[in-house]
Design a protein around this motif. Structure first.
Motif, PDB file in Angstrom:
ATOM      1  N   CYS A 268       0.798  -1.231   0.000  1.00 38.08           N
ATOM      2  CA  CYS A 268       0.000   0.000   0.000  1.00 38.08           C
ATOM      3  C   CYS A 268       0.831   1.281   0.000  1.00 38.08           C
ATOM      4  CB  CYS A 268      -0.941   0.004   1.200  1.00 38.08           C
ATOM      5  SG  CYS A 268      -2.152  -1.348   1.149  1.00 38.08           S
ATOM      6  N   ASP A 269       2.127   1.148   0.230  1.00 40.95           N
ATOM      7  CA  ASP A 269       3.009   2.306   0.242  1.00 40.95           C
ATOM      8  C   ASP A 269       2.938   3.117  -1.060  1.00 40.95           C
ATOM      9  OD1 ASP A 269       5.016   4.101   0.775  1.00 40.95           O
ATOM     10  OD2 ASP A 269       6.655   2.662   0.697  1.00 40.95           O
ATOM     11  N   ASP A 276       8.358   4.782   0.296  1.00 39.62           N
ATOM     12  CA  ASP A 276       9.217   5.287   1.364  1.00 39.62           C
ATOM     13  C   ASP A 276       8.888   4.658   2.714  1.00 39.62           C
ATOM     14  OD1 ASP A 276       6.767   6.445   1.796  1.00 39.62           O
ATOM     15  OD2 ASP A 276       7.478   8.514   1.829  1.00 39.62           O
ATOM     16  N   GLY A 277       8.012   3.654   2.714  1.00 37.29           N
ATOM     17  CA  GLY A 277       7.644   2.992   3.958  1.00 37.29           C
ATOM     18  C   GLY A 277       6.609   3.738   4.766  1.00 37.29           C
ATOM     19  N   LEU A 278       6.082   4.833   4.211  1.00 37.66           N
ATOM     20  CA  LEU A 278       5.085   5.638   4.926  1.00 37.66           C
ATOM     21  C   LEU A 278       3.758   5.562   4.173  1.00 37.66           C
ATOM     22  CD1 LEU A 278       7.294   8.773   5.705  1.00 37.66           C
ATOM     23  CD2 LEU A 278       6.642   6.957   7.298  1.00 37.66           C
ATOM     24  N   ASP A 500      11.523   7.447   7.624  1.00 34.06           N
ATOM     25  CA  ASP A 500      11.084   6.551   6.556  1.00 34.06           C
ATOM     26  C   ASP A 500      11.549   5.118   6.801  1.00 34.06           C
ATOM     27  OD1 ASP A 500      13.763   6.394   5.861  1.00 34.06           O
ATOM     28  OD2 ASP A 500      13.571   7.541   4.002  1.00 34.06           O
ATOM     29  N   ALA A 501      11.329   4.262   5.824  1.00 34.07           N
ATOM     30  CA  ALA A 501      11.619   2.837   5.986  1.00 34.07           C
ATOM     31  C   ALA A 501      13.101   2.559   6.206  1.00 34.07           C
ATOM     32  CB  ALA A 501      11.132   2.067   4.752  1.00 34.07           C
ATOM     33  N   GLN A 502      13.964   3.457   5.736  1.00 36.48           N
ATOM     34  CA  GLN A 502      15.401   3.282   5.916  1.00 36.48           C
ATOM     35  C   GLN A 502      15.926   3.920   7.193  1.00 36.48           C
ATOM     36  OE1 GLN A 502      14.125   4.061   2.663  1.00 36.48           O
ATOM     37  NE2 GLN A 502      14.250   1.834   2.439  1.00 36.48           N
TER      38      GLN A 502
END
Length: 536
Positions: A268-269, A276-278, A500-502
């Protein structure tokens, strides 16, 4: 215990009261500097209450340690005067304490009321110290109850609900703290505060909404984040993940839960135009957990294969509570949130068996206020009994602590402003409950545009419970509220820092509901200028 403390701290305004100076929140000009005269001021108790004692003590400041299991530390606190008032309500057998901290020098002319966390009605000292450090005179109350997990006050000796203390916790004590705190300010400084603000998250957020609903003249501005509104309903609803696991006799491991969450976020990102993991609109994510059946995921004790039973449990948890006939009762845990918050399980015993480990706040609500048996085993709750408990809670406590009256006309008339943000990955209070309340206000008060004049809601992607100011993210929410109250600058967005995801810090503008953030397709994806707010 460490994890539990982290969980509970998420519901406390430990940093939500931090004022980050910006050009949009310059100090309000007053009639000149005020120095605290630290003597017990004359006070008039609110109607229905009696003041048993009033004291004033000068404190040297320095390092302040928060009390109770939440703890916390604030350094560099200036000297302040602490005014302490003990209240009682004749015939109630209660005793509530109101504390007001007033900076000895450098008062910015403003008053700030502070909310609580879980079953604590007020601040443990960290919020007070932070407020004083930033120039505010600040007030909080314990409402005569205990620390965040202390519910011993819930029942009287005869097993009946202690209605006086529940009333204190639900609504009465916060209003009384506002009244007495303002009097303390006037008595110590010799003049009233120019502006009054309330600041809280979770339980504190609910208290802020209650102030707007029932005591609209107490505050000029209310900052109420991740608010626990509709307490009578959502507090039962958040026991649902445990009810599902117990009834399905399936207890997915933490690594399995993480696999489901990660897969849903990955799917769904891209809805906002950028990976970006959000997830910017978690309510639109329709990822089907059955897609992971048969997948192997790494765990500490080796690999685990996702089963159909695991997927069925997660599907029910995301969907949210329903009656046995399928009627929707409440929102589920949002996609992207940590499922182990409410669906936590124990470590395997000697036989390799596990069982559910319910979050203590909803467990205590059901056992103490609904079953009236603090030792009640919530693991025995069937789907049918859950539906009955949900209806019972609404019937018995909706008018007491529901905090979901959509008629804010008196607050609007008073000129008050209400600002809230809610994390879209809130693992303890589903943000859709706050969204639904906002929709109810719109229906009751003439539509979104009219409501925007005094009440604005912002949804924060990828943000856990009270997470912006607790973790690495940040937003000057109180500064934005001040600019709105004092200069009429209504916030269209809340500039924020997210992770973010990182694990990188990225800037984003939290969009005012119902708009969501979407990547423009060009520009630095780590910078807010690469995004725009639009209706989905």
């Amino acid at each position: 215990m460490r994890r539990l403390l982290t969980v509970l701290a998420a519901g406390a305004p430990l940093a939500a009261s931090v004022y980050l100076p910006t050009a949009t929140a310059a100090p309000h000009e007053s009639s000149g500097p005020a120095k605290a005269a630290c003597v017990a001021p004359p006070l008039k108790a609110p109607a229905g209450a009696e003041a048993e004692s009033v004291s004033a003590v000068r404190r040297p400041g320095g390092t302040v340690h928060g009390s109770g299991i939440l703890g916390g530390t604030v350094t560099g606190v200036p000297a302040y005067c602490e005014v302490t008032i003990t209240l009682t309500h004749p015939g109630a057998g209660d005793r509530a304490t109101v504390r007001t901290w007033l900076p000895e020098d450098g008062w910015n002319g403003r008053f700030q009321g502070l909310g609580g966390s879980a079953y604590a009605a007020g601040d443990n000292g960290v919020g007070l110290a932070t407020a004083v450090k930033n120039g505010y005179a600040a007030t909080t109350t314990d409402a005569g109850v205990g620390d965040v997990l202390d519910v011993d006050w819930g029942l009287r000796g005869d097993g009946r609900v202690n209605t006086a203390l529940l009333t204190n916790f639900a609504s009465r004590s916060q209003h009384e703290a506002a009244v007495l705190g303002k009097q303390a300010v006037a008595g110590v400084y010799g003049r009233r505060a120019s502006f009054a603000y309330f600041n809280g998250c979770s339980t504190g957020g609910r208290q802020g909404y209650m102030e707007a609903q029932r005591h609209p003249d107490d505050y000029d501005g209310i900052l109420a984040n991740a608010p626990a509104v509709s307490w009578d309903e959502f507090e039962v609803a958040t026991l649902w993940p445990q009810v599902v696991m117990n009834n399905e006799r399936t207890y997915p491991s933490s690594c399995a839960f993480k696999a489901f969450t990660d897969a849903a976020v990955k799917a769904c990102d891209p809805l906002d135009g950028l990976r970006d993991g959000l997830v910017n609109d978690a309510a639109r994510c329709d990822f089907d957990p059955r897609r992971l059946i048969g997948t192997e995921v790494p765990c500490d004790d080796g690999k685990h294969t996702i089963t159909a039973a695991d997927a069925a449990v997660v599907r029910r948890i995301w969907d949210g509570p329903r009656t046995p006939s399928g009627q929707k009762l409440w929102s589920g845990v949002p996609v992207g949130a940590d499922l182990t918050g409410l669906a936590r399980v124990t470590e395997p015993d000697a036989h390799g068996d596990v069982k559910g480990e319910p979050f203590p706040v909803p467990r205590a609500w059901v056992a103490t206020w609904l079953e009236k048996q603090p030792s009640f085993d919530v693991a025995t709750i069937t789907y049918e009994r859950f539906a009955r408990l949900f209806r019972q809670s609404r019937a018995e406590y909706g008018k007491v602590i529901g905090t979901d009256d959509p008629d804010l006309s008196a607050f609007r008339k008073s000129g008050g402003k209400l600002l809230s943000w809610h994390g879209e990955a809130d693992e303890y209070i589903p943000p859709q409950g706050t969204v639904e309340y906002r929709r109810q206000v719109e229906r009751a008060m003439g539509g979104a545009r009219r409501v925007d004049n005094f009440y604005r809601l912002f949804l924060a992607p990828g943000t856990p419970h009270c997470g912006l100011n607790r973790g690495k993210g940040a937003t000057d929410d109180l500064g934005a509220l001040r600019a709105w109250v004092e200069r009429g600058e209504a916030p269209t967005v809340l500039p924020a820092t997210l992770v973010d995801a990182q694990g990188r810090s990225v800037t984003r503008d939290l969009c005012g509901y119902p708009r969501v953030s979407r990547y423009r397709g060009h520009g630095d994806p780590a910078d807010a200028t690469g995004f725009r707010c639009e209706r989905h």
